[in-house]
Design a protein around this motif. Sequence first.
Motif, short mmCIF file in Angstrom:
data_model
loop_
_atom_site.label_atom_id
_atom_site.label_comp_id
_atom_site.label_asym_id
_atom_site.label_seq_id
_atom_site.Cartn_x
_atom_site.Cartn_y
_atom_site.Cartn_z
N LEU A 193 1.50 -10.52 0.83
CA LEU A 193 1.87 -10.50 2.24
C LEU A 193 0.93 -9.52 2.93
CD1 LEU A 193 3.90 -11.53 4.35
CD2 LEU A 193 5.32 -9.56 3.79
N VAL A 194 0.27 -9.99 3.99
CA VAL A 194 -0.71 -9.19 4.70
C VAL A 194 -0.18 -8.84 6.08
CG1 VAL A 194 -3.07 -9.12 5.62
CG2 VAL A 194 -2.61 -10.27 3.44
N SER A 195 -0.24 -7.56 6.42
CA SER A 195 0.15 -7.08 7.74
C SER A 195 -1.12 -6.85 8.56
CB SER A 195 0.93 -5.78 7.60
OG SER A 195 1.30 -5.28 8.87
N LYS A 196 -1.03 -7.07 9.87
CA LYS A 196 -2.20 -6.97 10.75
C LYS A 196 -2.03 -5.88 11.80
CE LYS A 196 -4.88 -10.01 11.27
NZ LYS A 196 -6.28 -9.90 10.89
N GLY A 197 -3.15 -5.43 12.35
CA GLY A 197 -3.16 -4.54 13.50
C GLY A 197 -2.66 -3.14 13.21
N SER A 198 -2.04 -2.54 14.21
CA SER A 198 -1.59 -1.16 14.08
C SER A 198 -0.56 -0.98 12.97
CB SER A 198 -1.02 -0.65 15.41
OG SER A 198 0.10 -1.41 15.79
N ASP A 242 -1.31 -21.77 3.72
CA ASP A 242 -0.47 -22.45 4.70
C ASP A 242 0.98 -22.41 4.22
OD1 ASP A 242 -0.08 -24.49 2.80
OD2 ASP A 242 -1.38 -25.91 3.82
N GLU A 243 1.87 -23.10 4.94
CA GLU A 243 3.30 -23.03 4.62
C GLU A 243 3.65 -23.69 3.29
OE1 GLU A 243 2.70 -26.73 7.09
OE2 GLU A 243 1.95 -24.69 7.10
N HIS A 244 2.72 -24.44 2.70
CA HIS A 244 2.94 -25.07 1.39
C HIS A 244 2.21 -24.31 0.28
CE1 HIS A 244 4.89 -28.33 3.48
NE2 HIS A 244 3.83 -28.44 4.26
N LEU A 245 1.73 -23.11 0.63
CA LEU A 245 0.99 -22.23 -0.29
C LEU A 245 -0.34 -22.83 -0.73
CD1 LEU A 245 3.86 -20.73 -2.46
CD2 LEU A 245 2.91 -19.91 -0.30
N VAL A 246 -0.92 -23.67 0.13
CA VAL A 246 -2.25 -24.23 -0.12
C VAL A 246 -3.28 -23.30 0.52
CG1 VAL A 246 -3.78 -26.19 0.31
CG2 VAL A 246 -1.36 -26.57 -0.22
N THR A 291 8.31 -14.98 -5.01
CA THR A 291 8.62 -16.39 -4.74
C THR A 291 8.59 -16.65 -3.24
OG1 THR A 291 11.01 -15.99 -4.60
CG2 THR A 291 10.14 -16.60 -6.76
N VAL A 292 8.37 -17.91 -2.90
CA VAL A 292 8.42 -18.37 -1.50
C VAL A 292 9.25 -19.64 -1.49
CG1 VAL A 292 7.10 -19.21 0.47
CG2 VAL A 292 6.16 -17.40 -0.97
N GLU A 293 10.19 -19.73 -0.56
CA GLU A 293 11.01 -20.92 -0.42
C GLU A 293 10.87 -21.46 0.98
OE1 GLU A 293 15.74 -21.90 -0.50
OE2 GLU A 293 14.97 -20.52 -2.02
N VAL A 294 10.39 -22.69 1.12
CA VAL A 294 10.20 -23.30 2.42
C VAL A 294 10.98 -24.62 2.44
CG1 VAL A 294 8.53 -24.29 4.03
CG2 VAL A 294 7.91 -22.29 2.67
N ASN A 295 11.84 -24.78 3.44
CA ASN A 295 12.56 -26.04 3.60
C ASN A 295 11.88 -26.83 4.70
OD1 ASN A 295 14.54 -25.28 1.75
ND2 ASN A 295 15.63 -24.11 3.29
N SER A 296 11.24 -27.94 4.31
CA SER A 296 10.51 -28.71 5.34
C SER A 296 10.98 -30.11 5.46
CB SER A 296 9.03 -28.73 5.04
OG SER A 296 8.76 -29.07 3.71
#
Length: 89
Positions: free
Chosen positions: A56-61, A31-35, A84-89
Amino acid sequence: MYLGKVVGTVVSTTKNEALVGFKLLVIKKLDEHLVVTDTSEVVVDSVGAGVGEIVLVSKGSSARYILEREKAPIDSAVVAIVDTVEVNS
Protein backbone atom coordinates in the motif's frame (compact mmCIF):
# COMPACT_ATOMS: atom_id res chain seq x y z
CA MET A 1 -3.28 5.71 -1.66
CA TYR A 2 -2.96 2.89 -4.11
CA LEU A 3 -1.99 -0.77 -4.29
CA GLY A 4 1.26 -1.62 -6.00
CA LYS A 5 3.70 -4.44 -6.61
CA VAL A 6 7.38 -4.08 -5.81
CA VAL A 7 9.29 -4.80 -9.02
CA GLY A 8 12.75 -3.54 -8.15
CA THR A 9 15.07 -1.45 -6.02
CA VAL A 10 16.99 1.77 -6.60
CA VAL A 11 20.54 2.27 -5.32
CA SER A 12 21.80 5.83 -5.06
CA THR A 13 25.03 6.64 -3.24
CA THR A 14 24.66 10.37 -3.88
CA LYS A 15 21.30 11.79 -2.83
CA ASN A 16 19.57 14.49 -0.84
CA GLU A 17 20.63 14.33 2.80
CA ALA A 18 17.02 13.79 3.93
CA LEU A 19 16.91 10.50 1.98
CA VAL A 20 20.00 8.97 3.56
CA GLY A 21 19.15 5.70 5.29
CA PHE A 22 15.94 5.05 3.35
CA LYS A 23 15.46 2.14 0.93
CA LEU A 24 14.03 3.12 -2.45
CA LEU A 25 11.74 0.76 -4.35
CA VAL A 26 10.32 0.65 -7.86
CA ILE A 27 6.56 0.06 -7.69
CA LYS A 28 4.13 -0.84 -10.48
CA LYS A 29 0.58 0.26 -9.76
CA LEU A 30 -2.13 -2.42 -9.62
CA ASP A 31 -5.71 -2.15 -10.82
CA GLU A 32 -8.74 -3.31 -8.79
CA HIS A 33 -8.17 -6.91 -9.98
CA LEU A 34 -4.50 -6.80 -8.84
CA VAL A 35 -3.28 -6.73 -12.44
CA VAL A 36 -0.04 -4.80 -12.95
CA THR A 37 -0.50 -1.58 -14.95
CA ASP A 38 2.03 0.32 -17.08
CA THR A 39 2.45 3.02 -14.42
CA SER A 40 5.54 2.83 -12.24
CA GLU A 41 6.99 5.02 -9.52
CA VAL A 42 10.00 5.18 -7.20
CA VAL A 43 8.91 5.27 -3.55
CA VAL A 44 10.52 5.29 -0.12
CA ASP A 45 10.05 2.09 1.90
CA SER A 46 8.94 2.46 5.53
CA VAL A 47 8.05 -1.18 6.28
CA GLY A 48 10.78 -3.42 4.84
CA ALA A 49 8.98 -4.54 1.69
CA GLY A 50 10.72 -6.72 -0.88
CA VAL A 51 10.54 -7.47 -4.58
CA GLY A 52 7.36 -9.36 -5.52
CA GLU A 53 5.27 -8.14 -2.59
CA ILE A 54 1.98 -6.25 -2.89
CA VAL A 55 2.10 -3.02 -0.91
CA LEU A 56 0.00 0.00 0.00
CA VAL A 57 1.51 3.30 -1.12
CA SER A 58 0.69 6.65 0.47
CA LYS A 59 1.17 9.89 -1.49
CA GLY A 60 1.97 13.54 -0.79
CA SER A 61 2.37 15.07 2.64
CA SER A 62 1.06 11.89 4.27
CA ALA A 63 4.10 10.03 2.94
CA ARG A 64 6.48 12.58 4.47
CA TYR A 65 4.54 12.54 7.74
CA ILE A 66 4.71 8.75 8.15
CA LEU A 67 8.49 8.92 7.66
CA GLU A 68 8.76 11.85 10.10
CA ARG A 69 10.54 13.93 7.44
CA GLU A 70 8.11 16.77 6.74
CA LYS A 71 10.69 18.77 4.72
CA ALA A 72 12.19 15.84 2.79
CA PRO A 73 11.72 15.51 -1.00
CA ILE A 74 9.42 12.50 -0.59
CA ASP A 75 6.22 12.20 -2.60
CA SER A 76 5.35 8.51 -2.06
CA ALA A 77 6.03 5.90 0.62
CA VAL A 78 5.20 2.24 1.19
CA VAL A 79 3.14 2.15 4.39
CA ALA A 80 1.97 -1.49 4.47
CA ILE A 81 2.68 -4.93 3.08
CA VAL A 82 -0.66 -6.36 1.93
CA ASP A 83 -1.72 -9.84 3.06
CA THR A 84 -5.03 -10.10 1.22
CA VAL A 85 -7.34 -8.00 -0.95
CA GLU A 86 -11.05 -8.67 -1.36
CA VAL A 87 -12.96 -6.94 -4.15
CA ASN A 88 -16.64 -7.55 -4.86
CA SER A 89 -17.32 -6.62 -8.48
